[in-house]
Design a protein around this motif. Structure first.
Motif, PDB file in Angstrom:
ATOM      1  N   ILE A   6     -11.856 -70.611 -16.374  1.00  0.00           N
ATOM      2  CA  ILE A   6     -11.440 -69.385 -15.686  1.00  0.00           C
ATOM      3  C   ILE A   6     -10.322 -68.696 -16.467  1.00  0.00           C
ATOM      4  N   GLU A   7      -9.493 -69.491 -17.114  1.00  0.00           N
ATOM      5  CA  GLU A   7      -8.399 -68.925 -17.917  1.00  0.00           C
ATOM      6  C   GLU A   7      -8.952 -68.143 -19.109  1.00  0.00           C
ATOM      7  N   ALA A   8     -10.014 -68.646 -19.714  1.00  0.00           N
ATOM      8  CA  ALA A   8     -10.639 -67.928 -20.829  1.00  0.00           C
ATOM      9  C   ALA A   8     -11.192 -66.587 -20.351  1.00  0.00           C
ATOM     10  N   PHE A   9     -11.857 -66.606 -19.202  1.00  0.00           N
ATOM     11  CA  PHE A   9     -12.384 -65.362 -18.622  1.00  0.00           C
ATOM     12  C   PHE A   9     -11.249 -64.376 -18.358  1.00  0.00           C
ATOM     13  N   GLU A  10     -10.192 -64.853 -17.715  1.00  0.00           N
ATOM     14  CA  GLU A  10      -9.058 -63.978 -17.400  1.00  0.00           C
ATOM     15  C   GLU A  10      -8.372 -63.468 -18.671  1.00  0.00           C
ATOM     16  N   SER A  11      -8.350 -64.286 -19.717  1.00  0.00           N
ATOM     17  CA  SER A  11      -7.729 -63.818 -20.965  1.00  0.00           C
ATOM     18  C   SER A  11      -8.529 -62.662 -21.551  1.00  0.00           C
ATOM     19  N   TYR A  12      -9.841 -62.685 -21.398  1.00  0.00           N
ATOM     20  CA  TYR A  12     -10.677 -61.569 -21.854  1.00  0.00           C
ATOM     21  C   TYR A  12     -10.413 -60.330 -21.001  1.00  0.00           C
ATOM     22  N   ARG A  13     -10.388 -60.501 -19.702  1.00  0.00           N
ATOM     23  CA  ARG A  13     -10.165 -59.353 -18.810  1.00  0.00           C
ATOM     24  C   ARG A  13      -8.793 -58.732 -18.965  1.00  0.00           C
ATOM     25  N   ASN A  14      -7.779 -59.558 -19.253  1.00  0.00           N
ATOM     26  CA  ASN A  14      -6.397 -59.075 -19.208  1.00  0.00           C
ATOM     27  C   ASN A  14      -5.714 -58.948 -20.558  1.00  0.00           C
ATOM     28  N   ASP A  15      -6.423 -59.166 -21.638  1.00  0.00           N
ATOM     29  CA  ASP A  15      -5.816 -59.068 -22.974  1.00  0.00           C
ATOM     30  C   ASP A  15      -5.415 -57.615 -23.250  1.00  0.00           C
ATOM     31  N   PRO A  16      -4.127 -57.333 -23.461  1.00  0.00           N
ATOM     32  CA  PRO A  16      -3.692 -55.960 -23.715  1.00  0.00           C
ATOM     33  C   PRO A  16      -4.355 -55.353 -24.957  1.00  0.00           C
ATOM     34  N   ALA A  17      -4.750 -56.191 -25.892  1.00  0.00           N
ATOM     35  CA  ALA A  17      -5.415 -55.679 -27.096  1.00  0.00           C
ATOM     36  C   ALA A  17      -6.804 -55.126 -26.787  1.00  0.00           C
ATOM     37  N   LEU A  18      -7.328 -55.429 -25.593  1.00  0.00           N
ATOM     38  CA  LEU A  18      -8.649 -54.947 -25.205  1.00  0.00           C
ATOM     39  C   LEU A  18      -8.583 -53.808 -24.185  1.00  0.00           C
ATOM     40  N   ALA A  19      -7.394 -53.269 -23.983  1.00  0.00           N
ATOM     41  CA  ALA A  19      -7.221 -52.202 -22.991  1.00  0.00           C
ATOM     42  C   ALA A  19      -8.084 -50.984 -23.296  1.00  0.00           C
ATOM     43  N   ASP A  20      -8.398 -50.771 -24.558  1.00  0.00           N
ATOM     44  CA  ASP A  20      -9.251 -49.640 -24.928  1.00  0.00           C
ATOM     45  C   ASP A  20     -10.737 -49.984 -24.864  1.00  0.00           C
ATOM     46  N   LEU A  21     -11.082 -51.260 -24.711  1.00  0.00           N
ATOM     47  CA  LEU A  21     -12.479 -51.690 -24.673  1.00  0.00           C
ATOM     48  C   LEU A  21     -13.076 -51.603 -23.268  1.00  0.00           C
ATOM     49  N   HIS A  22     -12.395 -52.138 -22.285  1.00  0.00           N
ATOM     50  CA  HIS A  22     -12.937 -52.227 -20.926  1.00  0.00           C
ATOM     51  C   HIS A  22     -13.308 -50.872 -20.314  1.00  0.00           C
ATOM     52  N   PRO A  23     -12.575 -49.794 -20.596  1.00  0.00           N
ATOM     53  CA  PRO A  23     -13.005 -48.501 -20.046  1.00  0.00           C
ATOM     54  C   PRO A  23     -14.410 -48.078 -20.501  1.00  0.00           C
ATOM     55  N   HIS A  24     -14.844 -48.515 -21.678  1.00  0.00           N
ATOM     56  CA  HIS A  24     -16.208 -48.196 -22.113  1.00  0.00           C
ATOM     57  C   HIS A  24     -17.227 -48.852 -21.181  1.00  0.00           C
ATOM     58  N   ARG A  25     -16.961 -50.107 -20.756  1.00  0.00           N
ATOM     59  CA  ARG A  25     -17.843 -50.774 -19.801  1.00  0.00           C
ATOM     60  C   ARG A  25     -17.807 -50.042 -18.458  1.00  0.00           C
ATOM     61  N   GLU A  26     -16.627 -49.720 -18.011  1.00  0.00           N
ATOM     62  CA  GLU A  26     -16.476 -49.060 -16.717  1.00  0.00           C
ATOM     63  C   GLU A  26     -17.114 -47.673 -16.713  1.00  0.00           C
TER      64      GLU A  26
END
Length: 106
Positions: A63-83
């Motif tokens: 679960i920590e690995a999953f949360e690290s993907y969701r909450n990694d600040p370096a990916l802040a520009d990635l998740h909006p593409h999914r959304e």
């Protein structure tokens, strides 16, 4: 303990989702995830959930690995593409089990 992330969704903007998917495979792996299965909806066999077009099943180391993907600040520009590229998104987590005995003992 490993967890599975079940992703069910419809693509609403192909360009946005392509931008997400081009980068997400590498980032999922880097954060301890592995895509187990991809699928396109065929038919509803049973149940009343509104069908989604796409299925992605990802196994995460924890679960920590999953949360690290969701909450990694370096990916802040990635998740909006999914959304912005999807709609009707369902993202459910399941514990990995070797068999159903733990559930059946409850």
């Amino acid at each position: 303990m490993p967890v599975y992330a079940l992703n069910l969704f419809d693509v609403s903007n192909k360009d946005e989702y392509i931008a997400y998917s081009k980068r997400s495979v590498k980032e999922v792996r880097a954060h301890g995830g592995r895509v187990v299965s991809l699928g396109k909806f065929r038919q509803a066999a049973q149940g009343d959930i509104k069908p989604r077009t796409v299925l992605i099943l990802v196994e995460w180391e924890s679960i920590e690995a999953f949360e690290s993907y969701r909450n990694d600040p370096a990916l802040a520009d990635l998740h909006p593409h999914r959304e912005n590229g999807t709609e009707n998104y369902i993202w459910h987590l399941f514990d990995k089990l070797e068999d159903l005995r733990p559930i059946l003992k409850e």
